[in-house]
Design an enzyme around this catalytic site. Structure first.
Site, PDB file in Angstrom:
ATOM      1  CE  LYS A   1      -4.221   1.413  -0.224  1.00 54.91           C
ATOM      2  NZ  LYS A   1      -5.036   1.050  -1.383  1.00 54.91           N
TER       3      LYS A   1
ATOM      4  CB  SER B   1      -8.326   1.008  -3.050  1.00 52.02           C
ATOM      5  OG  SER B   1      -7.725   1.017  -1.775  1.00 52.02           O
TER       6      SER B   1
END
Length: 598
Positions: free
Chosen positions: A195, A397
């Site tokens: 991430k 996401s």
């Protein structure tokens, strides 16, 4: 003094009166145009003509809702072309023998991306199957336009133009040293090895994890690009590689003439000036009363032809989730937790809609808003209506969060998805203020009172609490995906960690069910609902009466309000703008910054 005030007051009154006059004049002009459109017989299509796909600006799934009057007065907006309008015009032309050929007009194309290009290419193949040609023309081709042009039977280029292909990349600015010089402490909270959304604020370079992940998905997309172009143009991939990687040698071979290089290297078929192009087209479709060739833009064509499915009563509803996912109401481009939930309820309560397709083109955003939308989609499913997701250029996401519970998930091979991870960030500027001689002091009733002031060091208790909340959000994300995809959280975790996947990889990993277009997803939703005859119904926000009136006029006349030159935003301002839009109440974001798909 009183005289000066009176003078400025009169100037202000004059300017206000002028503004009202202009707005009223524009409104009256639009009203006259509407009445003319309603009562005039209108133009008729020629017996033989070229259908031109005028692809302007950004190709999107849904035009950004804006106030047409403001556009006309201010004169600034982003040019957009709706993908489905292009596909619908092609499919109508398949059955229309008056359409002698299709022209891809690509001079004003800003961006379409590989995923949308692939969907449009499938529609072009349906037209080519009728035996009628597809021609592409532009003064010059960048790599985005050229991928689409390569689908044509013939590619035309201006002798002063060229074909520029550079490959795909992810480059970002990194600010750690700059923030250190400004004495700004940037506290990052995240879960997910890959991430990397906020790396630029805490590093001076791309992390090895992000580099490895980006290299993989970029390599796959570039491999697909090379394969598609080579196949479409009957080239060897090594020949294309040489043109791209050794463009200096290629141009030297042709004495710097990029257009001649593109022709000799078989990337284009003919070099023609604008006058030569006009003469060629007049030979193909004839000369109209103005001395031009018979041509109709795809917008005019849609306005002058009927949809084949208009008489069907049963509908498959199509919802478009495009842009950043943000809390609350969103006006314009973006996905508001409240406003989009209202659209879902609208589809759920509409008895004519028997199934719903959710088209997603989003890199995510607010985790709170993503969950709010997911809960509303669950209610839609509980009402008995099948839910199918169609992923566009990206559904990553938070974009994947809202997709996870669908009965089926469809993507294109070039879709960017995954990025299952959570992050939060909090900057503090106490050291910056200290350099200016500004101190912060006071008293609170608890250990955490004032702990989230940006002018104080981040409270350690608050810091640990924020990280704990982020970790909980990640576990919740894993549970959402596990439940929706019938997997164990541990299985999801292995392919999560914020890692980005292409649609092709996502299907192999179980994050996607099928590869295909929006039309494939609509057909699948109809099958799940047991429909053999149906129509598509786009579920859109309800516009104010005047705005709806003007939009209807523009559609019926084949015009478009989306014609201005796109604005340019720097990478920094774009990132800041996106985060300001999200405004998650818990400060948790499921967002993929690198998912602006090639």
């Amino acid at each position: 003094m009183a005289e000066r005030k009176g003078f400025f007051r009169r100037i202000g009154a004059f300017l206000e009166g002028l503004r009202r006059f202009l707005v009223n004049a524009v409104f009256l002009l639009l009203l006259v145009l509407l009445l003319f459109a309603l009562f005039a017989s209108g133009p008729e299509l020629p017996e033989r003509f070229a259908l031109e796909l005028d692809i302007d600006g950004l190709v999107v799934d849904q035009l950004s809702p804006v106030d047409p009057l403001s556009e006309l007065v201010q004169g600034e907006t982003v040019a957009e072309t709706r993908l489905q309008d292009l596909i619908d015009s092609i499919d109508r032309a398949v059955m229309d023998k008056r359409v002698a050929l299709l022209v891809l007009s690509l001079d004003d194309l800003e961006h379409i991306g590989m995923s949308k290009s692939s969907e449009l290419a499938v529609a072009l193949e349906r037209f080519k199957a009728t035996g009628r040609p597809v021609l592409a023309r532009a003064a010059a081709y960048d790599q985005d336009a050229y991928l689409l042009a390569s689908s044509a039977d013939e590619v035309f280029l201006d002798p002063m133009g060229g074909v520029v292909i550079e490959g795909f990349s992810v480059y970002r600015n990194y600010y750690r040293d700059a923030l250190e010089k400004l004495a700004i402490d940037f506290h990052l909270f995240r879960v997910g090895e890959f991430k990397s959304a906020m790396e630029p604020f805490v590093r001076n370079s791309m992390s090895e994890e992000a580099r490895a992940a980006n290299e993989e998905w970029l390599g796959q997309l570039w491999g697909n690009y090379r394969q598609n172009v080579a196949s479409n143009r009957s080239l060897e991939r090594e020949q294309l590689d040489h043109y791209v990687n050794r463009i200096d040698e290629v141009m030297a071979s042709y004495k710097g003439n990029l257009a001649r290089a593109a022709l000799e290297e078989k990337l284009v078929d003919r070099l023609v000036t604008e006058n030569q192009w006009g003469a060629l087209m007049r030979d193909n479709v004839g000369i109209d009363e103005d001395g031009d060739y018979y041509r109709v833009s795809h917008r005019q064509y849609l306005a002058l032809t009927e949809a084949l499915d208009a008489a069907n009563t049963n509908a498959v509803g199509v919802l478009v989730a495009q842009g950043v996912i943000a809390d609350g109401e969103v006006v314009g481009d973006g996905i508001g937790g409240d406003s989009f939930s209202e659209l879902i309820r609208k589809a759920r309560k509409n008895d004519a809609i028997k199934a719903v397709v959710l088209r997603i083109d989003s890199g995510g955003g607010s985790a709170f808003a993503s969950e709010q939308i997911r809960q509303e989609l669950r209610l839609l499913k509980q009402s008995g209506k099948p839910l199918v997701v169609s992923m566009g250029s990206s559904a990553a996401s938070g974009g994947y969060w809202i997709a996870a519970d669908a009965d089926e998930i469809w993507a294109t091979p070039a879709t960017i998805t995954g990025s299952i991870g959570i992050f939060g960030a909090f900057p503090t500027i106490n050291r910056s203020l200290a350099k200016l001689g500004i101190a912060t002091d006071g008293i609170g009733t608890t250990e955490v009172a004032g702990g989230l002031r940006v002018d104080r060091p981040l409270n350690p208790v608050v810091k640990r609490a924020l990280q704990s909340g982020i970790e909980h959000g990640y576990q919740q994300f894993l549970s959402v995906v596990a439940e929706g995809r019938d997997m164990l959280p541990e299985q999801v975790d292995k392919i999560a960690q914020g890692r980005v996947w292409t649609g092709e990889d996502a299907r192999q990993l179980g994050l996607v069910d099928q590869l295909g277009s929006l039309e494939d997803a609509i057909q699948s939703a109809a099958n799940l609902a047991g429909l053999t005859q149906y129509r598509r119904q786009w579920v859109s926000p309800t516009l104010p009466p005047l705005q709806a009136l003007v939009n209807h006029l523009l559609e019926q006349t084949g015009l478009s309000a989306r014609v201005a030159v796109p604005g340019w935003w720097s990478p920094v301002s774009g990132l800041v703008r996106d985060f300001l839009q999200m405004r998650d109440p818990n400060g948790m974001y499921a967002y993929c910054t690198e998912c602006s798909a090639p």
